[in-house]
Each structure stands twice: as structure tokens, then as C-alpha cells.
Design a protein around this motif. Sequence first.
Motif, PDB file in Angstrom:
ATOM      1  N   VAL A  45      32.752  39.167  26.960  1.00 44.79           N
ATOM      2  CA  VAL A  45      33.012  39.234  28.392  1.00 44.79           C
ATOM      3  C   VAL A  45      34.463  38.845  28.625  1.00 44.79           C
ATOM      4  N   GLU A  46      35.119  39.537  29.519  1.00 42.65           N
ATOM      5  CA  GLU A  46      36.445  39.131  29.967  1.00 42.65           C
ATOM      6  C   GLU A  46      36.401  38.919  31.470  1.00 42.65           C
ATOM      7  N   VAL A  47      37.199  37.982  31.947  1.00 47.51           N
ATOM      8  CA  VAL A  47      37.340  37.732  33.378  1.00 47.51           C
ATOM      9  C   VAL A  47      38.811  37.864  33.738  1.00 47.51           C
ATOM     10  N   CYS A  48      39.078  38.286  34.958  1.00 47.24           N
ATOM     11  CA  CYS A  48      40.456  38.470  35.415  1.00 47.24           C
ATOM     12  C   CYS A  48      40.561  38.037  36.863  1.00 47.24           C
ATOM     13  N   ARG A  49      41.445  37.087  37.112  1.00 49.17           N
ATOM     14  CA  ARG A  49      41.701  36.644  38.480  1.00 49.17           C
ATOM     15  C   ARG A  49      42.325  37.779  39.276  1.00 49.17           C
ATOM     16  N   LEU A  50      41.918  37.936  40.538  1.00 46.38           N
ATOM     17  CA  LEU A  50      42.506  38.953  41.400  1.00 46.38           C
ATOM     18  C   LEU A  50      43.931  38.554  41.759  1.00 46.38           C
ATOM     19  N   ARG A  51      44.877  39.371  41.370  1.00 45.24           N
ATOM     20  CA  ARG A  51      46.277  39.110  41.675  1.00 45.24           C
ATOM     21  C   ARG A  51      46.624  39.647  43.060  1.00 45.24           C
ATOM     22  N   THR A  52      47.638  39.066  43.660  1.00 41.18           N
ATOM     23  CA  THR A  52      48.109  39.526  44.957  1.00 41.18           C
ATOM     24  C   THR A  52      49.220  40.556  44.777  1.00 41.18           C
ATOM     25  N   LEU A  53      49.508  41.287  45.826  1.00 37.89           N
ATOM     26  CA  LEU A  53      50.594  42.252  45.778  1.00 37.89           C
ATOM     27  C   LEU A  53      51.944  41.563  45.617  1.00 37.89           C
ATOM     28  N   VAL A  54      52.079  40.378  46.191  1.00 42.47           N
ATOM     29  CA  VAL A  54      53.327  39.628  46.020  1.00 42.47           C
ATOM     30  C   VAL A  54      53.523  39.264  44.554  1.00 42.47           C
ATOM     31  N   GLU A  55      52.459  38.822  43.889  1.00 46.54           N
ATOM     32  CA  GLU A  55      52.558  38.500  42.466  1.00 46.54           C
ATOM     33  C   GLU A  55      52.932  39.729  41.650  1.00 46.54           C
ATOM     34  N   ARG A  56      52.293  40.849  41.949  1.00 45.11           N
ATOM     35  CA  ARG A  56      52.583  42.064  41.196  1.00 45.11           C
ATOM     36  C   ARG A  56      54.021  42.522  41.439  1.00 45.11           C
ATOM     37  N   ALA A  57      54.505  42.400  42.677  1.00 39.97           N
ATOM     38  CA  ALA A  57      55.875  42.810  42.986  1.00 39.97           C
ATOM     39  C   ALA A  57      56.881  41.970  42.199  1.00 39.97           C
ATOM     40  N   ARG A  58      56.582  40.692  42.019  1.00 38.21           N
ATOM     41  CA  ARG A  58      57.511  39.808  41.294  1.00 38.21           C
ATOM     42  C   ARG A  58      57.662  40.200  39.828  1.00 38.21           C
ATOM     43  N   GLU A  59      56.608  40.723  39.233  1.00 33.81           N
ATOM     44  CA  GLU A  59      56.670  41.056  37.809  1.00 33.81           C
ATOM     45  C   GLU A  59      56.922  42.547  37.562  1.00 33.81           C
ATOM     46  N   ASP A  60      56.984  43.344  38.632  1.00 30.16           N
ATOM     47  CA  ASP A  60      57.134  44.787  38.489  1.00 30.16           C
ATOM     48  C   ASP A  60      58.444  45.104  37.771  1.00 30.16           C
TER      49      ASP A  60
END
Length: 629
Positions: A285-300
Amino acid sequence: MASPATTHTTTAPHPTGVARPLDGLAVAVAGPAVLTGTAADHLRRLGALDPGPEPETGAEPAGAGEIVLTGGGFAPVTAVTAWGAEGSGIEDEATAQAVTGVMAVHGRRHGAPRGLGVDYLATATGVLAVQGLLAALVGQARGATAAARSGDRTPGAAVSTGAQAARVTTSADRAGLLAVSQYLAAAGADEPEAVEPAPGGPPFTSADGVPFELETLDPGAWAAFWRELEAPAGAVRAGWRPFQFRYATACAPLPDALHEATRRHTWQRIRRAAVATGGSAAAGVEVCRLRTLVERAREDDGADPWHLRSLGVGRTAGGVPPAPGLPLAGVTVLEAGRRIQAPLAAHLLNLLGARVIRVEPPGGDPLRGMPPACDGISARWLALNRGKEAVEFDIKSAADRRRLRELAAEADVFLHNWAPGKAAALELDAEHLAAVNPSLVHAYTGGWADRLDDAPMGTDFMAQARTGVGEAVHPAGEPPVPSLMTLLDVLGGLHGAEAVLAGLLLRERTGRGVRVESSLLGAADTLLAPALRRAAAGSDPRPPAGFRHPLRASDGWIAPTDACARAAAAYDLRGMCGEDALDQLRAHGLTATAVTTDLSALHHDPRLSGPIGRDAHGAPAVPEPWSFA
């Protein structure tokens, strides 16, 4: 975001001077940016440059977009994009989602139709337009190469003066039907769904308020994970089937006891429980925290949605010249695909005229038996795989791998979505197959393209969680929830076909084989590009509260256009039938349409720009997403 001209296509010099598929071509764009923006961005990333003045759009329907590619020795090719047929009432993203059933499928988890908060169909339409343009250019190049062979001209020479300008048309309603094709197929099957549609499903929430997605392909690992969290055994057993079939049904009515179990444990404890199951795509089983769009934009990182790399010395490509109207006629695609992403990519190539040979395990693809069935074959499987040939190989067998290499030696494309590293371990990666076929296009449709260090399992719902799609598809004021519609698998399949076509064009222009890779992450980046730009600028990246929530009528639902939504919400339509409600809104100058809630009704919906047919097994078949002239 990176400049649209940025590309990961190899920049090593080629004998022809071509390093990217569209080097030497210019793109001109006219019409609404929402319909043309994705296509224009992708074409520029593939090497096309802006020539200056926009082309005339002629007598195209209001709201249509036009994209023209010229130069490079090719006859001009034009793509026209529209929301739907003129007079259909499909006038923007909201009404396109309403008519095609996207609102109904996405809304299953909520118990009522809901619109996606992103411009999913406009994005898909843009990718389809690029596919049509690339396919037309591939057809021209292959015809020129075949004609030039007797004269021994070099690969990439100018297309013959007899080449005809091409025009491809696509629309958001066709994109919507393609997106719901598996759900539509199930609605027209000979038997009921494996799981009755009902509200509910992941994500789960921890005791310390962390929302997360969960993924496993193994019922034993599912049970072990929930035992670690002390969930009731009955709820664990009852939850597996709806969880397992959520990809097929777009709903997952899980027992409340499972949600209650996660709310009793911290996120750290839940992660330990997942690790205790084995924590891998194969057996845990794997689990993944729901990321925010702000978080994704920072690492894009601004990377392209696909990666192209030329291979080896190569040899002159070409082969059977294309037949009229089928730009890939004579192209052979060898597909080793599972689930949705690679099979859909190969399906699109098949619709463009390619012969597709599907590699299946001994005994055939087990998904052929997934309910519900038409004529004894899974309706969903038919939606992605009709018209393909099939061969059975045991890829663990050295003898069968040799047979597979023999097929690859005669193919134009080898396409797969195996687990990362599997092709290399089997000695079936691009470099291995280039030894037997230097001009092969080796295509991989994966999850993450090695761009994230902490990437979870590369499946649709985990990718939605990790990239912020769960936040983007629901408006402000609502919890982030990944859609149970397979948004990224479908868009990833479209990107896969786009990448293969780019690879074929690069091969025709250089004479070299090409390795192409597309991913769910690339699909997410394309879909989320406007939201990520807003997040990076410090603006609210989510749509406003209530965005694309249809209005209730006495006998169904009404979807206004986005521009009319606020004004339409002021009217109480609940006591009116749908026709009267539409008349009331139209009398006040507002544009709206009825929401499709029964997918089987699409067969007779006059609003669609093309008819839904039936295949040889009686399964529904949506119209092809492009038309060529």
C-alpha cells in the motif's frame, strides 16, 4: 513556468539540421486562447516559431480557433478547434462538460452532477489539435520519403510539390465523448456495473487533519493495511470491491468505518502502516498527502510534457505511403499497454490509420473479462482496444522476448507503460531495440518521468493527489478531492499519442530512431498550467465558490455558461421542468443547456457534432475526435 520555446528534445546537430520535429516551421494562431492556448504552447515547444500576423479565420463558427503551420518544405496544415456544432448550445467549457456526460461522471462521488473546476475539455481539444497537425505532417513526410527513395534523396528533404494542404477539425464535445468513452461503454453493456454507483470514496483524513490518497493493487495488502489501523474486518472486506473498481465506475462507496479508522491515527502512524504492508506498487500500500497548487507551483520545473531523444545512426524511414484521409496508414505500432494510458494512446494512433499489434500475456489480457460485458467482452476494454490485433507473449521467457524483438524489427513504433525499469531489465528498452531497428520510435507512457524524488505509485488518483489536481477541480470553500473520473490517465493517453506523432515526424525528418516519453505528471502540468501561473503570482489558484455547480430543475439539471452562471443562479428553477427552466433563462438573455445524467441518452442527443455508433460486439463507439480534409 518555462518559456514556451523551451524543449527537452535533443539539441544535438543532425545531418538535416533538424533537432526538433517542427524546426523550420512557423505557427500562427487566431481565436479564443482557451481553445488554442494549449496547442500553441505545445507546437512552440516542439520547435515551431511565431511568424507574425495572425491568419484569417474565414467563415468559421463564432468562437472557433484556428492554428496554421507553414514552412519547412511542407504544404500548410491547419487545425480548427470549436466547442461543438453551431447552434448546439455547446458554447464553452461548462456547457461542453454538461452535454458530454463529464459533469455526470465527475459528480458520481458527490451524488449529483458537478463540473470540473479546470478547463479539461479545452485542454484535451488542444492536444487533439496538435495530434491532427502532426499526423498530417507525418503523412506528407512519409509520402515524400517514399517518392524520393528512387532518387536517393536524404531524409528530411522538402516535401514534394504535389503535397496538398491539410485541414483538421476537432471540438470539445468530441474530446468529452472520448473522455467518457469507457463509462459510456459500460452504460451500453449487456449487464450491470460491478459496483452500483453511489456517493463516497477517498481521500481519507488523518487524526491531525492530513488528507491523503491510498493506492494498492493487492487485496492482501489492502487487508494488512487496515488491520494495522484496527479497522473492522467486515468494513475492510466490504470496501475492497468498490475501491478496486473505482477506476471503472468513477465512484467508491466505502464503508464509513474505514474513514473513521484513519481519523483515529496520525499521519505518521498511517505512513508506518503503509510501509508495514511492503510499500511498493507490486505488493503493498502507498499513501500520498494531497498537495496544494501553491506547493506544486513552488517545485514546478517548467519541463515539457514529453521528452524526445534521437537514437543511433538510423536509416531512411518511410514505407507504405499514407492513403487519403489516413495519415498513418502503413505505420505499424507494437503496443504493450495496461489499463488506460498506453492503450488509449495506441487507440488514437489506430484511428489515424496505424496498424496496432497489442502484446498480451499468455491467456490474453485479463481486463478483457472486466464487467460489464458486451457479447462476452468487457465493454470498457473494447472502448480502448477495438480494431487492434493481438499476440500473446510471456515476456519472462527468453524465447518470447526474441519473438517480440523480431516484431519490433518490423515495426515503426514500440509503445509500453510497464513499471519503471522493467523494459531495461528485459533488454527491451530503446537502446536494445535500436540494435534490431535503428529507425524505431520507442515510446514510454509512465507516471513521473523521473522528475520527482518523492513520487508515489504512478497511478491516476495518486498523480492527482501529488500534483494538486484534487484542489484544482473543486472550487474554493470545498475540501480538495481528486476526481474519481480518470482525468490524468485519459489526458496522459492523449499526451502519449501526441509524443509518438512528434517522434514519427522527427524520425521522418532525420532518418533516426527516436525515444519518446510522456507521463501523468506532464499531463497534470498541461492541465494545471493556468492555475499554477495564478499560484506562482500569489493569486488564488482555485475557482470561486459554487463554480460549475449545475442548477436543479424538477426533472434534471441545467448548466449555464460560465459567463452567465452568476446571473442564472438568481432564478429558482426547482419547480420548473428542464425545458421551461431553459426558456426562462433564455428569455433573460442567458445561455444554458441541459445536463446529461444518463450516458445512454447520448446516443440520440442532437446537440453532439457526431453520432455514437456500435461496434461489432454491440458496444458503444464514440465518433473519431478529428476530421481531415
